[in-house]
Scaffold this motif. Structure first.
Motif, PDB file in Angstrom:
ATOM      1  N   ILE A   1       0.856  -1.189   0.000  1.00  0.00           N
ATOM      2  CA  ILE A   1       0.000   0.000   0.000  1.00  0.00           C
ATOM      3  C   ILE A   1       0.888   1.233   0.000  1.00  0.00           C
ATOM      4  O   ILE A   1       1.722   1.396   0.892  1.00  0.00           O
ATOM      5  CB  ILE A   1      -0.915   0.034   1.243  1.00  0.00           C
ATOM      6  N   ASP A   2       0.732   2.103  -0.990  1.00  0.00           N
ATOM      7  CA  ASP A   2       1.428   3.391  -1.014  1.00  0.00           C
ATOM      8  C   ASP A   2       0.361   4.481  -0.904  1.00  0.00           C
ATOM      9  O   ASP A   2      -0.147   4.989  -1.896  1.00  0.00           O
ATOM     10  CB  ASP A   2       2.234   3.554  -2.303  1.00  0.00           C
ATOM     11  N   SER A   3       0.018   4.809   0.325  1.00  0.00           N
ATOM     12  CA  SER A   3      -1.069   5.758   0.566  1.00  0.00           C
ATOM     13  C   SER A   3      -0.752   7.150   0.043  1.00  0.00           C
ATOM     14  O   SER A   3      -1.666   7.890  -0.337  1.00  0.00           O
ATOM     15  CB  SER A   3      -1.379   5.826   2.065  1.00  0.00           C
TER      16      SER A   3
ATOM     17  N   GLU B   1      -8.266   6.773   6.930  1.00  0.00           N
ATOM     18  CA  GLU B   1      -9.446   5.908   6.972  1.00  0.00           C
ATOM     19  C   GLU B   1      -9.416   4.870   5.848  1.00  0.00           C
ATOM     20  O   GLU B   1      -9.672   3.683   6.073  1.00  0.00           O
ATOM     21  CB  GLU B   1     -10.708   6.773   6.856  1.00  0.00           C
ATOM     22  N   LYS B   2      -9.084   5.300   4.642  1.00  0.00           N
ATOM     23  CA  LYS B   2      -9.012   4.394   3.508  1.00  0.00           C
ATOM     24  C   LYS B   2      -7.882   3.370   3.692  1.00  0.00           C
ATOM     25  O   LYS B   2      -8.046   2.174   3.385  1.00  0.00           O
ATOM     26  CB  LYS B   2      -8.783   5.207   2.218  1.00  0.00           C
ATOM     27  N   THR B   3      -6.750   3.840   4.181  1.00  0.00           N
ATOM     28  CA  THR B   3      -5.610   2.947   4.418  1.00  0.00           C
ATOM     29  C   THR B   3      -5.978   1.855   5.413  1.00  0.00           C
ATOM     30  O   THR B   3      -5.703   0.668   5.193  1.00  0.00           O
ATOM     31  CB  THR B   3      -4.403   3.750   4.937  1.00  0.00           C
TER      32      THR B   3
ATOM     33  N   GLU C   1      -2.926   3.296  15.114  1.00  0.00           N
ATOM     34  CA  GLU C   1      -4.293   3.112  14.621  1.00  0.00           C
ATOM     35  C   GLU C   1      -4.503   1.690  14.095  1.00  0.00           C
ATOM     36  O   GLU C   1      -5.588   1.119  14.236  1.00  0.00           O
ATOM     37  CB  GLU C   1      -4.605   4.126  13.521  1.00  0.00           C
ATOM     38  N   ILE C   2      -3.464   1.116  13.492  1.00  0.00           N
ATOM     39  CA  ILE C   2      -3.556  -0.272  13.034  1.00  0.00           C
ATOM     40  C   ILE C   2      -3.734  -1.204  14.226  1.00  0.00           C
ATOM     41  O   ILE C   2      -4.558  -2.125  14.206  1.00  0.00           O
ATOM     42  CB  ILE C   2      -2.304  -0.663  12.218  1.00  0.00           C
ATOM     43  N   LYS C   3      -2.975  -0.948  15.310  1.00  0.00           N
ATOM     44  CA  LYS C   3      -3.087  -1.766  16.524  1.00  0.00           C
ATOM     45  C   LYS C   3      -4.477  -1.649  17.141  1.00  0.00           C
ATOM     46  O   LYS C   3      -5.028  -2.623  17.649  1.00  0.00           O
ATOM     47  CB  LYS C   3      -2.041  -1.330  17.551  1.00  0.00           C
ATOM     48  N   LYS C   4      -5.042  -0.449  17.083  1.00  0.00           N
ATOM     49  CA  LYS C   4      -6.378  -0.238  17.637  1.00  0.00           C
ATOM     50  C   LYS C   4      -7.414  -1.028  16.837  1.00  0.00           C
ATOM     51  O   LYS C   4      -8.348  -1.600  17.383  1.00  0.00           O
ATOM     52  CB  LYS C   4      -6.714   1.256  17.600  1.00  0.00           C
ATOM     53  N   LEU C   5      -7.220  -1.048  15.517  1.00  0.00           N
ATOM     54  CA  LEU C   5      -8.144  -1.740  14.623  1.00  0.00           C
ATOM     55  C   LEU C   5      -7.968  -3.253  14.690  1.00  0.00           C
ATOM     56  O   LEU C   5      -8.946  -4.016  14.719  1.00  0.00           O
ATOM     57  CB  LEU C   5      -7.915  -1.249  13.190  1.00  0.00           C
ATOM     58  N   LEU C   6      -6.688  -3.699  14.700  1.00  0.00           N
ATOM     59  CA  LEU C   6      -6.356  -5.122  14.720  1.00  0.00           C
ATOM     60  C   LEU C   6      -5.377  -5.382  15.872  1.00  0.00           C
ATOM     61  O   LEU C   6      -4.157  -5.399  15.682  1.00  0.00           O
ATOM     62  CB  LEU C   6      -5.708  -5.541  13.390  1.00  0.00           C
TER      63      LEU C   6
END
Length: 458
Positions: free
Chosen positions: A17-19, A27-29, A59-64
């Protein structure tokens, strides 16, 4: 992308992914990462973006919560402990070359209970302490493991162009000095020089010069021509492609022998021999990027550039004679710099007729000799790493000089660009270039469209 290629070759399912290039917001990332159900997330870092990088990891840790989040790159390598303290939820950082470190990490994590590793510190530490080349959070402390040795045989690495083909669109990327679209590869790591400002050799790749074989590079060129027909130019993004001029000539002979027809450019030093330039031009090289840095002999010594102003002029003359375009680079704010030495550099630049010329403030990055020098001399102007860029995302000036502020340095760079690009001789050169070679129009138009706002006085 090199790390991604190594992981995929080892049998791991990956997503690149190259945001930034795709203009994805956070959010999209996160949506893409969630849909992929990532078990490991590897984030590249830079000094200007480090706070954002750490926030994205959090944020990734919060999500997963069970996803193992790793940071890599120049900043994380230079300051692993500090980076982990910025973000206590980040699991680990890679120090140095990430290719085989991330592969080993992924192999170990794929064998164990990821849910348990996030909750049981002892279990976690027993796994992580055995992996060279990482630093990791262990409760309230940071552990830094032994550094991993450098990759000796770069021919072992998979072609990065195959990763581009599968996961990225070359049309999302643009380099003003090359044709569009282009792709960039690396053929060597490390550098024969030891310039005090250069960040990759000092933080990731090391100073020892390691090279891919001429045959291996030529085969990748062939692969790109066959499988990525939309690509008009290949960029060789080694810190110095011409560290071994013998290898360069052998590579050019391979390109000619295999009848590979594609334009390419590379980074060089001003000690490049005219005979080597001729071989490069015959093999399809159209442009070389070179760091002049300064026209002052003392400053060139101060930054350990190991060149002279006379060599700069000879190089510029030889490239024109050999039919190579040049993207030249001068820096403002080097050790010992004054208003007068800056004007020396501008006077020298105005004598030359390089296709493009860059005047840029010295950027000092953690992990480099120049960063430590600027701190010691009290010339570092940033309060924190977010100051490396302006509000609108452009590079900031990170140092001042003893007789110039950082704003004055930035304004001088703007002034020098205008003097170079608006000189009548240069305008005539560009006009004749478009007439003689109409294919240059696409590159010049695309570059000028973006660059014109920097040439006009504020």
């Amino acid at each position: 992308c090199y790390v991604a290629g190594v992981l995929e070759e080892a049998g791991h399912e990956i997503k690149v992914i190259d945001s930034c290039a795709y203009e994805y917001n956070l959010e999209k990332t996160l949506q893409i990462i969630s849909e992929f159900k990532s078990q490991v997330a590897v984030l590249d870092t830079s000094t200007p973006s480090i706070y954002s990088d750490v926030k994205t990891g959090a944020e990734i840790k919060k999500l997963l919560p069970d996803c193992f989040v790793v940071l890599m790159g120049t900043h994380a390598s230079a300051l692993p402990e500090e980076t982990l303290r910025i973000g206590s939820t980040i699991d680990a950082v890679v120090v140095g070359e990430a290719d085989y470190t991330v592969r080993e990490l992924a192999e170990r994590l794929s064998e164990i209970d990821l849910c348990r590793i996030q909750r049981d510190i002892t279990y976690r530490d027993n796994i992580l302490r055995t992996i060279n080349g990482i630093a990791y959070n262990s409760g309230s402390r940071v552990c830094v493991n032994k550094r991993r040795g450098f990759i000796k045989n770069l021919d072992e690495l998979p072609f990065v162009s195959k990763v581009y083909k599968r996961y990225l669109d070359p049309k999302k990327y643009f380099f003003a000095a090359s044709d569009y679209p282009e792709v960039q590869i690396m053929t060597a790591r490390g550098c024969i020089a030891q310039c005090t400002f250069c960040v990759y050799p000092q933080t990731i790749h090391g100073l020892k010069y390691r090279m891919r074989s001429p045959q291996n590079i030529a085969v990748e060129f062939q692969w790109i021509v066959k499988n990525m027909p939309e690509v008009r130019e290949i960029g060789i993004e080694d810190d110095t492609f011409t560290g071994s001029q013998k290898r360069v000539v052998e590579f050019c002979q391979e390109i000619i022998k295999r009848n590979i027809k594609i334009k390419w450019y590379c980074n060089v030093r001003v000690d490049l021999k005219y005979e080597t330039m001729q071989s490069m031009q015959k093999a399809g090289c159209v442009l070389v990027t070179v760091g002049y840095e300064s026209a002052n002999s003392e400053i060139l010594k101060n930054i350990n550039k190991r060149i002279t102003p006379e060599m700069i002029l000879e190089f510029s003359r030889n490239t024109r004679k050999a039919g190579l375009l040049v993207h030249g680079c001068f820096m403002a704010g080097n050790r010992g710099e004054t208003r007068e030495t800056l004007n020396e550099s501008l006077r020298l630049a105005l004598q030359m007729m390089d296709d493009t010329m860059q005047f840029f403030p010295l950027m000092v990055y953690p992990g480099t000799e120049d960063y430590e020098w600027a701190k010691k001399e009290g010339l570092l102007t940033i309060k924190d790493y977010s100051d490396y860029v302006t509000e609108d995302g452009r590079h900031n000036s990170t140092v001042r000089m003893h007789d110039m502020t950082e704003d004055e340095i930035r304004k001088w760079c703007d002034y020098a660009r205008r003097k170079y690009y608006l000189k009548p001789r240069y305008i005539m050169y560009k006009t004749f270039q478009q007439i003689k070679n109409p294919s240059e129009w696409r590159r010049t138009y695309k570059a000028a469209k973006r660059f014109m706002r920097f040439l006009l006085p504020a």
